[in-house]
Write a protein that holds these residues in place. Sequence first.
Motif, mmCIF file in Angstrom:
data_model
loop_
_atom_site.group_PDB
_atom_site.id
_atom_site.type_symbol
_atom_site.label_atom_id
_atom_site.label_comp_id
_atom_site.label_asym_id
_atom_site.label_seq_id
_atom_site.Cartn_x
_atom_site.Cartn_y
_atom_site.Cartn_z
ATOM 1 N N VAL A 109 0.829 -1.199 0.000
ATOM 2 C CA VAL A 109 0.000 0.000 0.000
ATOM 3 C C VAL A 109 0.864 1.250 0.000
ATOM 4 N N LEU A 110 1.887 1.240 0.869
ATOM 5 C CA LEU A 110 2.730 2.438 0.933
ATOM 6 C C LEU A 110 3.500 2.640 -0.364
ATOM 7 N N ILE A 111 4.021 1.561 -0.937
ATOM 8 C CA ILE A 111 4.785 1.713 -2.180
ATOM 9 C C ILE A 111 3.867 2.129 -3.330
ATOM 10 N N ALA A 112 2.649 1.568 -3.381
ATOM 11 C CA ALA A 112 1.711 1.967 -4.437
ATOM 12 C C ALA A 112 1.360 3.452 -4.303
ATOM 13 N N LEU A 113 1.101 3.886 -3.061
ATOM 14 C CA LEU A 113 0.781 5.302 -2.852
ATOM 15 C C LEU A 113 1.958 6.189 -3.249
ATOM 16 N N MET A 114 3.163 5.754 -2.819
ATOM 17 C CA MET A 114 4.344 6.543 -3.138
ATOM 18 C C MET A 114 4.564 6.632 -4.639
ATOM 19 N N SER A 115 4.340 5.508 -5.335
ATOM 20 C CA SER A 115 4.649 5.535 -6.763
ATOM 21 C C SER A 115 3.674 6.408 -7.545
ATOM 22 N N VAL A 116 2.408 6.488 -7.131
ATOM 23 C CA VAL A 116 1.524 7.427 -7.841
ATOM 24 C C VAL A 116 1.827 8.860 -7.446
ATOM 25 N N ALA A 117 2.147 9.058 -6.149
ATOM 26 C CA ALA A 117 2.368 10.432 -5.699
ATOM 27 C C ALA A 117 3.675 11.003 -6.231
ATOM 28 N N VAL A 118 4.728 10.177 -6.310
ATOM 29 C CA VAL A 118 6.050 10.688 -6.659
ATOM 30 C C VAL A 118 6.411 10.404 -8.118
ATOM 31 N N ILE A 119 6.117 9.189 -8.591
ATOM 32 C CA ILE A 119 6.583 8.822 -9.934
ATOM 33 C C ILE A 119 5.572 9.221 -11.015
ATOM 34 N N LEU A 120 4.331 8.711 -10.903
ATOM 35 C CA LEU A 120 3.374 8.913 -11.991
ATOM 36 C C LEU A 120 2.713 10.287 -11.947
ATOM 37 N N GLN A 121 2.387 10.765 -10.764
ATOM 38 C CA GLN A 121 1.780 12.091 -10.536
ATOM 39 C C GLN A 121 0.588 12.404 -11.430
ATOM 40 N N PRO A 122 -0.456 11.569 -11.427
ATOM 41 C CA PRO A 122 -1.675 11.938 -12.154
ATOM 42 C C PRO A 122 -2.433 13.012 -11.362
ATOM 43 N N THR A 123 -3.454 13.607 -11.972
ATOM 44 C CA THR A 123 -4.304 14.537 -11.230
ATOM 45 C C THR A 123 -5.733 13.989 -11.190
ATOM 46 N N PRO A 124 -6.357 13.893 -10.017
ATOM 47 C CA PRO A 124 -5.693 14.029 -8.700
ATOM 48 C C PRO A 124 -4.717 12.889 -8.486
ATOM 49 N N TRP A 125 -3.810 13.040 -7.524
ATOM 50 C CA TRP A 125 -2.734 12.049 -7.365
ATOM 51 C C TRP A 125 -3.291 10.663 -7.046
ATOM 52 N N TYR A 126 -4.501 10.634 -6.452
ATOM 53 C CA TYR A 126 -5.073 9.331 -6.110
ATOM 54 C C TYR A 126 -5.988 8.804 -7.216
ATOM 55 N N HIS A 127 -5.793 9.279 -8.444
ATOM 56 C CA HIS A 127 -6.637 8.853 -9.548
ATOM 57 C C HIS A 127 -6.711 7.321 -9.612
ATOM 58 N N PRO A 128 -7.939 6.754 -9.500
ATOM 59 C CA PRO A 128 -8.064 5.296 -9.374
ATOM 60 C C PRO A 128 -7.553 4.533 -10.590
ATOM 61 N N GLN A 129 -7.517 5.160 -11.736
ATOM 62 C CA GLN A 129 -7.039 4.452 -12.936
ATOM 63 C C GLN A 129 -5.577 4.024 -12.769
ATOM 64 N N TYR A 130 -4.800 4.757 -11.970
ATOM 65 C CA TYR A 130 -3.413 4.386 -11.714
ATOM 66 C C TYR A 130 -3.260 3.629 -10.398
ATOM 67 N N LEU A 131 -3.903 4.212 -9.359
ATOM 68 C CA LEU A 131 -3.699 3.680 -8.013
ATOM 69 C C LEU A 131 -4.181 2.233 -7.880
ATOM 70 N N ILE A 132 -5.401 1.958 -8.331
ATOM 71 C CA ILE A 132 -5.984 0.623 -8.082
ATOM 72 C C ILE A 132 -5.234 -0.498 -8.820
ATOM 73 N N PRO A 133 -4.955 -0.338 -10.129
ATOM 74 C CA PRO A 133 -4.197 -1.418 -10.789
ATOM 75 C C PRO A 133 -2.802 -1.608 -10.191
ATOM 76 N N LEU A 134 -2.146 -0.495 -9.850
ATOM 77 C CA LEU A 134 -0.818 -0.593 -9.241
ATOM 78 C C LEU A 134 -0.882 -1.379 -7.942
ATOM 79 N N LEU A 135 -1.860 -1.028 -7.118
ATOM 80 C CA LEU A 135 -2.007 -1.705 -5.838
ATOM 81 C C LEU A 135 -2.287 -3.185 -6.064
#
Lengths: 265, 194
Positions: A109-135
């Motif tokens: 969970v922490l690494i998935a959150l970090m990777s969207v927040a720091v690496i991918l940076q979608p808007t909003p940062w918690y955009h489910p299209q990135y966060l959910i598949p990554l997790l």
Amino acid sequence: MSGPFIPLSPGDLLIAALLLMLSGALSWRLQLSVERRLLIAAARSTVQLMLLGLILHSIFASQSSWLIMLMMGVMLGVAGYEAWSRQTRRLRGWWGYGTGTLSMLLSSVLIALMSVAVILQPTPWYHPQYLIPLLGMMLGNTMTGIAVAMDTLGREAWSRRGEIEARLMLGDTAGDAIGDIRRGALRAGLIPIINSMTTAGLVSLPGMMTGQILAGGAPFEAAKYQLMILFLIAAGTALGSTSAVLIMSHRLFDERERLRLDRLK
Amino acid sequence: MGLRVNGLQRPGLKPATFELASGKTLCIHGASGSGKTLLLRAIADLDPNRGQVSLDGQARAGMAAHAWRRQVMYLPPEPHWWADRVAPHANHWPDSLLQALGFDTTVLDWEISQLSSGERQRLALIRVLARSPRALLLDEPTANLDPDNSLAAEGLIADHQRQHHSAIIWVSHDPVQRARVADRTLEMVDGTLR
């Protein structure tokens, strides 16, 4: 460049399903007696993936952070249960479920959150299209590593109790007494991801890259994504297995450094 | 001074209270399953137990468990080995100990699985004595040894006792051996020491 995206019709799925039925018939004919489990697993994945497709559709539409958190919580909870149920000698009580789940929270969970927040940076940062598949990728892989590591630790501690106690009797610390077994468990947890990184691209075309390519993505872009995922998974598996093995081996001893196998079942 | 046990109990073991002066040997006998091993394991703090134990006035509860076991060492009747060969278990075994029990340094290369039960028992005794514990809890230390090796082991334990002024609790089924080594004898009956 890449071709167009070809949507699947129900008939296309049916052809794949027929092949599966064929393997089921084979299992029945050869008396492997896995046909029932094969069928249940196939039915489960059908229902689960269809539901996921529907749920993700509505989560993507609503973008509600509460729904996303709920979804992540459910995924973590199920992954924790899976990791727990795959162990033969597991810790009794909440420690058994909690150790694996906490380790996945810390790693996936922490690494998935970090990777969207720091690496991918979608808007909003918690955009489910990135966060959910990554997790999902993270959980699915760390779950295996953590389950293997904890299973190995529990079984080895159980069968080699005499060796552990022999060292305790001679005045070794609990950490020294179980050190070899702990290292072995950690190695066992890490080997699958190391193997899959070794053969990635040579033997296997990793699932995510395959998906992106089939969906019409550029292969080189897909390779970069896959590389990022592999690194994240390896880091998450290492982090999660380490924390699970440390917590569990700590729990196998009490405050007087006695081996407490009564805490396993 | 010595080993002091006060109200030590656990399931299968009624509260035991006794004192054993430094340099003295207490022999315990009793039917198998009467609780002799439970007592020794409880003193070494290997199983959950209640009660106070101290060595030379230092309370067990006041030190880390591994530090306690380094001083009050338990030798089980069938010792386990955690590596394939003898060497990884041997941290600076003096030649004198090896020779006293009929070995030389080549034994370090031997495979544990190739050893007889008697050889294992003698090596386990060396493993314990080489760590210079201040008190010994010996659980039938010569059960698998022939008479000559038994006497050699007894001599080695006596040397250790003289050198370290150790308190020794010695579980033995052999009345002749007890007569040789005991300063005091107690019997364990259904978990009660008397």
